[in-house]
Design an enzyme around this catalytic site. Structure first.
Site, PDB file in Angstrom:
ATOM      1  N   SER A 215     -11.244  -0.892  -0.504  1.00 15.38           N
ATOM      2  CA  SER A 215      -9.944  -0.864   0.177  1.00 15.38           C
ATOM      3  C   SER A 215     -10.080  -1.240   1.634  1.00 15.38           C
ATOM      4  O   SER A 215      -9.172  -1.807   2.236  1.00 15.38           O
ATOM      5  CB  SER A 215      -9.344   0.540   0.111  1.00 15.38           C
ATOM      6  OG  SER A 215      -8.759   0.804  -1.113  1.00 15.38           O
TER       7      SER A 215
ATOM      8  N   HIS B 219      -3.663   5.950   3.788  1.00 14.55           N
ATOM      9  CA  HIS B 219      -4.370   4.773   3.305  1.00 14.55           C
ATOM     10  C   HIS B 219      -3.799   3.462   3.851  1.00 14.55           C
ATOM     11  O   HIS B 219      -4.526   2.624   4.403  1.00 14.55           O
ATOM     12  CB  HIS B 219      -4.340   4.772   1.775  1.00 14.55           C
ATOM     13  CG  HIS B 219      -5.279   3.813   1.124  1.00 14.55           C
ATOM     14  ND1 HIS B 219      -4.927   2.530   0.792  1.00 14.55           N
ATOM     15  CD2 HIS B 219      -6.559   3.961   0.724  1.00 14.55           C
ATOM     16  CE1 HIS B 219      -5.941   1.925   0.206  1.00 14.55           C
ATOM     17  NE2 HIS B 219      -6.958   2.771   0.144  1.00 14.55           N
TER      18      HIS B 219
ATOM     19  N   ASP C 226       0.837  -1.200   0.000  1.00 14.22           N
ATOM     20  CA  ASP C 226       0.000   0.000   0.000  1.00 14.22           C
ATOM     21  C   ASP C 226       0.873   1.252   0.000  1.00 14.22           C
ATOM     22  O   ASP C 226       1.992   1.229  -0.519  1.00 14.22           O
ATOM     23  CB  ASP C 226      -0.929  -0.034   1.226  1.00 14.22           C
ATOM     24  CG  ASP C 226      -2.274   0.615   0.967  1.00 14.22           C
ATOM     25  OD1 ASP C 226      -2.316   1.853   0.810  1.00 14.22           O
ATOM     26  OD2 ASP C 226      -3.293  -0.094   0.927  1.00 14.22           O
TER      27      ASP C 226
ATOM     28  N   ASN D 223     -14.016   0.330  -6.792  1.00 14.00           N
ATOM     29  CA  ASN D 223     -15.089   1.207  -6.341  1.00 14.00           C
ATOM     30  C   ASN D 223     -15.791   1.957  -7.460  1.00 14.00           C
ATOM     31  O   ASN D 223     -16.218   3.089  -7.280  1.00 14.00           O
ATOM     32  CB  ASN D 223     -14.525   2.231  -5.350  1.00 14.00           C
ATOM     33  CG  ASN D 223     -13.844   1.571  -4.181  1.00 14.00           C
ATOM     34  OD1 ASN D 223     -14.228   0.501  -3.753  1.00 14.00           O
ATOM     35  ND2 ASN D 223     -12.806   2.215  -3.677  1.00 14.00           N
TER      36      ASN D 223
END
Length: 479
Positions: A410, A218, A176, A322
């Site tokens: 996520s 994130h 990530d 998404n």
């Protein structure tokens, strides 16, 4: 574009709200309670010590610890890596009682360690808490913000934690934007030695701190969902006792180029990670098409990297995306390439959202607190493997050691990564294929909406919105 699994576009319509912690206490190990007198402990005898043997897994040892308490004993020491529990009791019928209770079937054998009564008296260790490998383990107790974690209840993680919090032998890679290893909920489980940055042309950089976040929270949020520690601070992750490593694959502009992703998969394989989480799609194409040009070559290169990792024992778990897109019926793509000027193009099912659609990768859709499909979540019959909570999820954020809510597939994917880590803890001999199969078969069947939605094709057991169902942490920790 509303792909909130993109680290640079974290929350479409939902801002990440930081939550300040005040006056939080520190967790202490609870004493192992002596069982209340029962019929099993009705006939007092001399104080004796026993070995109680079971299978060498955290789940089996936990059940035997309960069997000891049911039989009127206390646990002196637990060796989860051996499947051995040292117990003490004054119950003259302890050896029979420990086998005959609710959890007795997990007992393989039991025997007294001496023929005379224990001369040194009651074990002091029983007053200090359970020990394993020299560590004091706190009994499951709520962390201050755990009450706000509806997501853990939805996937039964709260129930699973009564069996095990996971094994220190399990290593999870957070592929990530970097992980804040100084966060109080992440520091106890962070593995610096196996962390890396891949954002310099895909060349691994293991320099101290290269794997930390620089522009995005994130990865830190994802890490907290997987493995925030049970330490009396903030929240608790799905697998709060496993180790996590940061594999930084997102650059300061928020892009995940193929060379970064490939570097991350290979690093995970070479560093013996058990599970990796991928809450992103590989830029600059939302869908990489199988052609004779650039996209086809990249698709094959990434496929080989994933395949290599799988064959080296790494299970890869990824966000479905998404865009509220039907991955089983691709028609057009208007968002690519996102590093220059997007153009609308015709695509088909040979064009893949990577890495989530590659073979061997577990694809995760998102649910709301009410158990419905999150409106942003991609879907598709035989494309979604399982579903997990992804709307307004509370987890760790960077900088400052705080907490905030984010939404996206996520946020769904790390729940499944945590469930897989619990599975690996309880079944350490399982490889990626066994873990993937168990994630599907143990998932709780989730039907299409009662108000008909033509996009939700399939059956209750396997449909376009939820795949084979909602991930189940409790089943994951049972033999």
């Amino acid at each position: 574009m509303t792909r909130t699994s993109r680290p640079r576009r974290l929350t479409a319509g939902l801002a990440a709200a930081a939550l300040a912690l005040t006056a939080l206490g520190t967790a202490t190990a609870n004493a192992v309670p002596t069982a209340e007198p029962t019929s099993a402990a009705a006939a007092p005898g001399p104080l004796m010590n026993y070995v109680v043997n079971t299978k060498a897994s955290a789940g089996h040892v936990k059940k035997v610890e309960k069997a000891v308490a049911e039989a009127g004993g206390v646990v002196v020491q637990s060796y989860r890596q051996l499947g051995v529990v040292i117990a003490q009791s004054t119950n003259a019928d302890f050896k029979t009682a420990v086998r005959s209770g609710k959890y007795g079937r997990d007992v393989q054998s039991v025997g007294a360690t001496r023929t005379a009564a224990v001369s040194e008296g009651p074990a002091g260790a029983a007053q200090a808490g359970l020990k394993s490998l020299g560590e004091v383990e706190a009994a499951p107790a709520p962390d201050p913000l755990e009450k706000d974690q509806w997501d853990m209840v939805q996937i039964k993680a709260d129930q699973a934690h009564a069996v095990t919090d996971g094994s220190r032998g399990v290593l999870v890679g957070i592929n990530d934007s970097g992980v804040d290893d100084t966060h109080p909920d992440l520091a106890p489980n962070f593995d610096k030695a196996d962390s890396v940055s891949c954002v310099d042309n895909g060349v691994p950089d293991a320099t101290e701190g290269a794997w930390r976040p620089t522009t995005s929270s994130h990865g830190t949020h994802v890490a907290g969902t997987v493995a925030a520690a049970r330490n009396g601070v903030g929240i608790v992750g799905v697998a709060p006792n496993v180790r996590i490593a940061s594999v930084k694959v997102v650059n300061n502009d928020g892009f995940i180029y193929p060379e970064y992703a490939i570097c991350g998969f290979v690093w995970a394989a070479e560093h013996h990670m058990d599970v990796t989480n991928h809450s992103y799609f590989i830029d600059p194409f939302e869908f990489w098409c199988k052609d004779t040009g650039d996209q086809g070559a990249v698709q094959e290169a990434v496929r080989r990297a994933v395949d290599y990792a799988t064959h080296r024992g790494v299970l890869s778990v990824a966000a479905a995306g998404n865009s509220n897109y039907d991955l089983a019926n691709k028609t057009t793509d208007s968002n690519s390439p996102n590093d220059s000027t997007p153009v609308t193009r015709t695509i088909n099912n040979d064009c893949l959202d990577m890495p989530t659609e590659l073979p061997g990768v577990v694809t995760v859709a998102s649910t709301t607190q009410a158990g419905a499909r999150s409106g942003f979540s991609n879907f598709g019959l035989n494309k979604i493997d399982v579903a997990a909570p992804g709307s307004s999820i509370l987890s760790t954020v960077w900088p400052g050691g705080g907490y905030g809510r984010m939404s996206g597939t996520s946020m769904a994917s790390p729940h499944v990564t945590g469930v897989a880590a619990l599975m690996k803890s309880t079944h350490p001999w399982w490889g990626p294929k066994q873990l993937e199969s168990a994630l599907r078969t143990q998932a709780d069947d989730t039907a299409c909406p009662t108000t008909p939605d033509p996009r939700c094709t399939g059956t209750t057991a396997n449909n376009a919105f939820f795949g084979e169902g909602l991930a189940d942490s409790l089943d994951a920790v049972n033999p």
